[in-house]
Design a protein around this motif. Structure first.
Motif, PDB file in Angstrom:
ATOM      1  N   VAL A  15      38.858  34.176  39.707  1.00 25.67           N
ATOM      2  CA  VAL A  15      38.445  33.492  41.108  1.00 25.67           C
ATOM      3  C   VAL A  15      39.404  32.650  41.802  1.00 25.67           C
ATOM      4  O   VAL A  15      39.630  33.094  43.049  1.00 25.67           O
ATOM      5  CB  VAL A  15      37.171  32.722  40.930  1.00 25.67           C
ATOM      6  CG1 VAL A  15      36.740  32.116  42.068  1.00 25.67           C
ATOM      7  CG2 VAL A  15      35.977  33.639  40.202  1.00 25.67           C
ATOM      8  N   VAL A  16      40.142  31.874  41.034  1.00 27.77           N
ATOM      9  CA  VAL A  16      41.029  31.161  41.865  1.00 27.77           C
ATOM     10  C   VAL A  16      42.139  31.795  42.358  1.00 27.77           C
ATOM     11  O   VAL A  16      42.804  31.776  43.283  1.00 27.77           O
ATOM     12  CB  VAL A  16      41.653  29.832  40.807  1.00 27.77           C
ATOM     13  CG1 VAL A  16      42.719  29.092  41.548  1.00 27.77           C
ATOM     14  CG2 VAL A  16      40.433  29.090  40.370  1.00 27.77           C
ATOM     15  N   TRP A  17      42.971  32.828  41.462  1.00 27.61           N
ATOM     16  CA  TRP A  17      43.875  33.807  41.675  1.00 27.61           C
ATOM     17  C   TRP A  17      43.492  34.546  43.096  1.00 27.61           C
ATOM     18  O   TRP A  17      44.353  34.645  44.105  1.00 27.61           O
ATOM     19  CB  TRP A  17      44.391  34.486  40.783  1.00 27.61           C
ATOM     20  CG  TRP A  17      45.309  35.643  41.038  1.00 27.61           C
ATOM     21  CD1 TRP A  17      45.209  36.999  41.274  1.00 27.61           C
ATOM     22  CD2 TRP A  17      46.635  35.324  41.710  1.00 27.61           C
ATOM     23  NE1 TRP A  17      46.375  37.549  41.743  1.00 27.61           N
ATOM     24  CE2 TRP A  17      47.272  36.509  42.167  1.00 27.61           C
ATOM     25  CE3 TRP A  17      47.131  34.091  42.060  1.00 27.61           C
ATOM     26  CZ2 TRP A  17      48.348  36.775  42.534  1.00 27.61           C
ATOM     27  CZ3 TRP A  17      48.462  34.132  42.514  1.00 27.61           C
ATOM     28  CH2 TRP A  17      48.982  35.469  42.802  1.00 27.61           C
ATOM     29  N   GLU A  18      42.387  35.143  43.032  1.00 24.27           N
ATOM     30  CA  GLU A  18      41.914  35.840  44.455  1.00 24.27           C
ATOM     31  C   GLU A  18      41.925  35.090  45.749  1.00 24.27           C
ATOM     32  O   GLU A  18      42.420  35.337  46.729  1.00 24.27           O
ATOM     33  CB  GLU A  18      40.402  36.414  44.078  1.00 24.27           C
ATOM     34  CG  GLU A  18      39.983  37.190  45.418  1.00 24.27           C
ATOM     35  CD  GLU A  18      38.713  37.859  45.088  1.00 24.27           C
ATOM     36  OE1 GLU A  18      38.092  38.206  46.105  1.00 24.27           O
ATOM     37  OE2 GLU A  18      38.144  37.960  43.839  1.00 24.27           O
ATOM     38  N   GLY A  43      52.290  23.718  36.159  1.00 26.45           N
ATOM     39  CA  GLY A  43      52.069  24.919  36.432  1.00 26.45           C
ATOM     40  C   GLY A  43      52.462  25.740  34.750  1.00 26.45           C
ATOM     41  O   GLY A  43      51.943  26.933  34.657  1.00 26.45           O
ATOM     42  N   GLY A  44      52.680  24.631  33.731  1.00 28.29           N
ATOM     43  CA  GLY A  44      52.724  25.384  32.491  1.00 28.29           C
ATOM     44  C   GLY A  44      53.439  26.633  32.219  1.00 28.29           C
ATOM     45  O   GLY A  44      54.731  26.860  32.857  1.00 28.29           O
ATOM     46  N   PHE A  48      49.918  31.149  37.324  1.00 27.15           N
ATOM     47  CA  PHE A  48      49.690  31.239  38.499  1.00 27.15           C
ATOM     48  C   PHE A  48      51.039  31.605  39.326  1.00 27.15           C
ATOM     49  O   PHE A  48      51.244  32.460  40.065  1.00 27.15           O
ATOM     50  CB  PHE A  48      49.156  30.116  39.253  1.00 27.15           C
ATOM     51  CG  PHE A  48      47.410  30.195  39.060  1.00 27.15           C
ATOM     52  CD1 PHE A  48      46.715  30.981  39.793  1.00 27.15           C
ATOM     53  CD2 PHE A  48      47.243  29.005  38.262  1.00 27.15           C
ATOM     54  CE1 PHE A  48      45.366  30.799  39.475  1.00 27.15           C
ATOM     55  CE2 PHE A  48      45.724  29.246  37.685  1.00 27.15           C
ATOM     56  CZ  PHE A  48      44.775  30.028  38.515  1.00 27.15           C
ATOM     57  N   ALA A  49      52.176  31.022  38.744  1.00 31.50           N
ATOM     58  CA  ALA A  49      53.401  31.024  39.026  1.00 31.50           C
ATOM     59  C   ALA A  49      54.196  32.499  38.982  1.00 31.50           C
ATOM     60  O   ALA A  49      54.801  33.122  39.941  1.00 31.50           O
ATOM     61  CB  ALA A  49      54.371  30.267  38.362  1.00 31.50           C
TER      62      ALA A  49
END
Length: 253
Positions: A15-18, A43-44, A48-49
Motif C-alpha cells: 500500500v505504501v509503495w503504491e 531505509g535499512g 523502498f530504496a
C-alpha cells in the motif's frame, strides 16, 4: 515490487509503495526531470530504496546499522541498480552530517520516529532536506492498531495500557518505544509548514489475519491486499491501523 513467494512481506509494503510510486510520478512531471534525488532515512536494507532506483531515481539511504547498509549494497547490486543507490551510516539527529540540506526531491522517513529521542526534530530535519516543492513520505507505528492487536490476542490489560501510556506502549516488554495517533503524526508534519496531501492507514487487517490463511488459501493474499488498499484512505480505519502513512509537500519558497 512483489514477490509471489512472500505474500506476507508484500502486504506489509504494497500500500505504501503504491502511494509512493504515484507521488514519485507526480514529482517527475512537476520537476520536468525523469530522475529524482531521493533521500531514504532509516531505509535499512532498501525495501523502498531499491524499487525507487529501479524506476531510475538516485537514492541515498541513511541508516545507523552497518549490517543493514551492507545488505542494501548487496541487494542493489543483485537488482542491477548499484550505481543509483548510495548507503551512508547516520541518523536523522545528525542528518546533515551525511546528507545535503535542501538537496532532495523526495524524502522518506519510514519506521524512524518510533525510535528516535526527538520525533519533532527528525521530522524537521527531513523537511529541511527537501527542495522547494519536495515531497515527504512519513510512516510510523499506529497506537490504535497495537491496542486492537493486544485485545484480539486476549491481552486486555496490555491493550488498555496502550491507550493510557504516553508513548502508546503495552508494557515493559514492548519492543516499540513509541506509537502515534493520526492526530499526533499529522501534527508533527503540520508544525513544519508542509501541506498534508493524504493520510493512509497501513496494515489495517494484515497483522490480524492468521498467516496460515494468507499463505495457503488460494487467492487470499490478493484479496487481502485489495481490502487493505480499499481501507487505506478511509479515515474510519486510520485509528486502528498498525501503521500510519502521511504524504506531504513543501510549498515553493
Amino acid at each position: 515490487m512483489s514477490d509471489p513467494m512472500r505474500p506476507r512481506a508484500t502486504l506489509r509494503t504494497a500500500v505504501v509503495w503504491e502511494v509512493l510510486q504515484e507521488a514519485l510520478d507526480r514529482r517527475v512531471k512537476a520537476a520536468g526531470r525523469e530522475s529524482l534525488d531521493v533521500l531514504d532515512t532509516g531505509g535499512g536494507t532498501g525495501n523502498f530504496a531499491v524499487p525507487a532506483a529501479r524506476l531510475g531515481h538516485r537514492v541515498t539511504v541513511v541508516d545507523p546499522s552497518p549490517n543493514a547498509l551492507f545488505a542494501l549494497e548487496r541487494r542493489a547490486a543483485e537488482t542491477g541498480v548499484a550505481e543509483r543507490v548510495r548507503g551512508v551510516q547516520g541518523d536523522t539527529h545528525g542528518l546533515f552530517d551525511v546528507a545535503e540540506r535542501g538537496g532532495y526531491d523526495v524524502v522518506l522517513c519510514h519506521g524512524v520516529l518510533e525510535y528516535v529521542d526527538d520525533p519533532a526534530e527528525s521530522v524537521r530535519n527531513a523537511v529541511e532536506a527537501l527542495r522547494p516543492a519536495g515531497t515527504l513520505s512519513l510512516l510510523a507505528a499506529g497506537l490504535g492498531g497495537a491496542a486492537l492487536a493486544r485485545a484480539l490476542a486476549g491481552h486486555f490489560t496490555e491493550a488498555r495500557h496502550v491507550l493510557t501510556d504516553p508513548e502508546g506502549r503495552w508494557g515493559e516488554g514492548d519492543p516499540v518505544p513509541r506509537r502515534f495517533t493520526p492526530e499526533q503524526l499529522t501534527g508533527l508534519v503540520a508544525a513544519t509548514g508542509l501541506s498534508i496531501g493524504a493520510v493512509h492507514g497501513v496494515r489495517v487487517f494484515a497483522d490480524l489475519v492468521p498467516g496460515v490463511l494468507v499463505d495457503t488459501e488460494p487467492g487470499a493474499a490478493d484479496a487481502l491486499l485489495k481490502l487493505e488498499e480499499a481501507a487505506a484512505e478511509l479515515p474510519a480505519f486510520h485509528a486502528v491501523a498498525s501503521q500510519l502513512h502521511v504524504l506531504a509537500e513543501r510549498d515553493l519558497d
